[in-house]
Design a protein around this motif. Structure first.
Motif, short mmCIF file in Angstrom:
data_model
loop_
_atom_site.label_atom_id
_atom_site.label_comp_id
_atom_site.label_asym_id
_atom_site.label_seq_id
_atom_site.Cartn_x
_atom_site.Cartn_y
_atom_site.Cartn_z
N ASP A 51 -0.69 -3.22 -5.82
CA ASP A 51 -0.56 -1.89 -6.40
C ASP A 51 0.39 -1.07 -5.55
O ASP A 51 0.42 -1.20 -4.33
CB ASP A 51 -1.92 -1.19 -6.48
N ASN A 52 1.19 -0.24 -6.19
CA ASN A 52 2.10 0.69 -5.51
C ASN A 52 3.18 -0.05 -4.72
O ASN A 52 3.35 0.17 -3.52
CB ASN A 52 1.32 1.65 -4.61
N GLN A 53 3.91 -0.93 -5.39
CA GLN A 53 4.99 -1.65 -4.72
C GLN A 53 6.14 -0.73 -4.33
O GLN A 53 6.89 -1.03 -3.42
CB GLN A 53 5.49 -2.78 -5.61
N GLN A 54 6.27 0.41 -5.00
CA GLN A 54 7.32 1.36 -4.64
C GLN A 54 7.10 1.86 -3.21
O GLN A 54 8.04 1.94 -2.42
CB GLN A 54 7.34 2.53 -5.60
N PHE A 55 5.87 2.16 -2.86
CA PHE A 55 5.56 2.58 -1.50
C PHE A 55 5.92 1.47 -0.51
O PHE A 55 6.48 1.72 0.56
CB PHE A 55 4.08 2.94 -1.35
N MET A 74 -4.02 -0.60 0.73
CA MET A 74 -3.31 -0.66 -0.53
C MET A 74 -4.12 -1.57 -1.46
O MET A 74 -4.44 -2.71 -1.09
CB MET A 74 -1.90 -1.22 -0.32
#
Length: 175
Positions: free
Chosen positions: A108-112, A132
């Motif tokens: 989850d939240n690969q952009q971060f 994460m």
């Protein structure tokens, strides 16, 4: 009167049926033990992932630094951030995937993760105890010991940002 004895050759039908029944029982028990072996491998891999993730979360909180559990086709490995640089943590043993399992994962939240310049794809652990969220899915490989038959079950381990696990067995009973 002369009594004659006729020499018998071959097996009777009853003897052949007994042998067939015994062989059927042996094959059935063998197939059941193969299936339970795959289930044991799935459960073992699930427990190992949970243990590693929990240990890394604890290390992040104790040492007050960012950690990363990196994932790839071979398994999981731990990295820590020291002085702004990510380094493989040699004190935490890597976890290798079982060769009999096929593994898929979601982060989850690969952009971060891209913004943090992580050395590899994986899940970040903060000193606060936050993690994460993500999941890992284990299923037997199609060329497993069942020879061409895909096993009926797979295990999926999901966790949230507080590392609360929601493990379930797919195609079967929820754990």
């Amino acid at each position: 009167m002369v009594s004659r004895r006729v020499a018998q050759s071959g097996f009777t039908l009853i003897e052949l049926m007994v042998v067939v029944v015994i062989m059927s029982v042996v094959v059935t028990v063998g197939m059941m033990s193969i299936g339970s072996s795959e289930q044991a491998t799935l459960r073992s891999q699930e427990r190992s992932v949970k243990s590693l993730l929990s240990f890394v979360r604890d290390q992040a909180a104790l040492k007050q630094r960012l950690y990363l559990v990196a994932v790839d086709e071979k398994g999981l490995s731990a990295y820590s951030q020291q002085r702004g640089k990510w380094q493989k943590d040699e004190k935490i043993d890597s976890l290798a995937w079982s060769e009999s399992l096929q593994v898929e994962w979601t982060i989850d939240n690969q952009q971060f993760a891209r913004q943090q310049n992580l050395p590899r794809e994986g899940w970040v652990f903060w000193p606060s105890g936050d993690v994460m969220a993500g999941s890992v899915l284990f299923s037997p490989r199609s060329n497993s010991s069942l020879r061409g038959k895909q096993a009926e079950s797979s295990y999926s381990v999901h966790w949230n940002g507080l590392l609360q696990f929601d493990a379930e067995q797919e195609n079967g009973n929820v754990k």
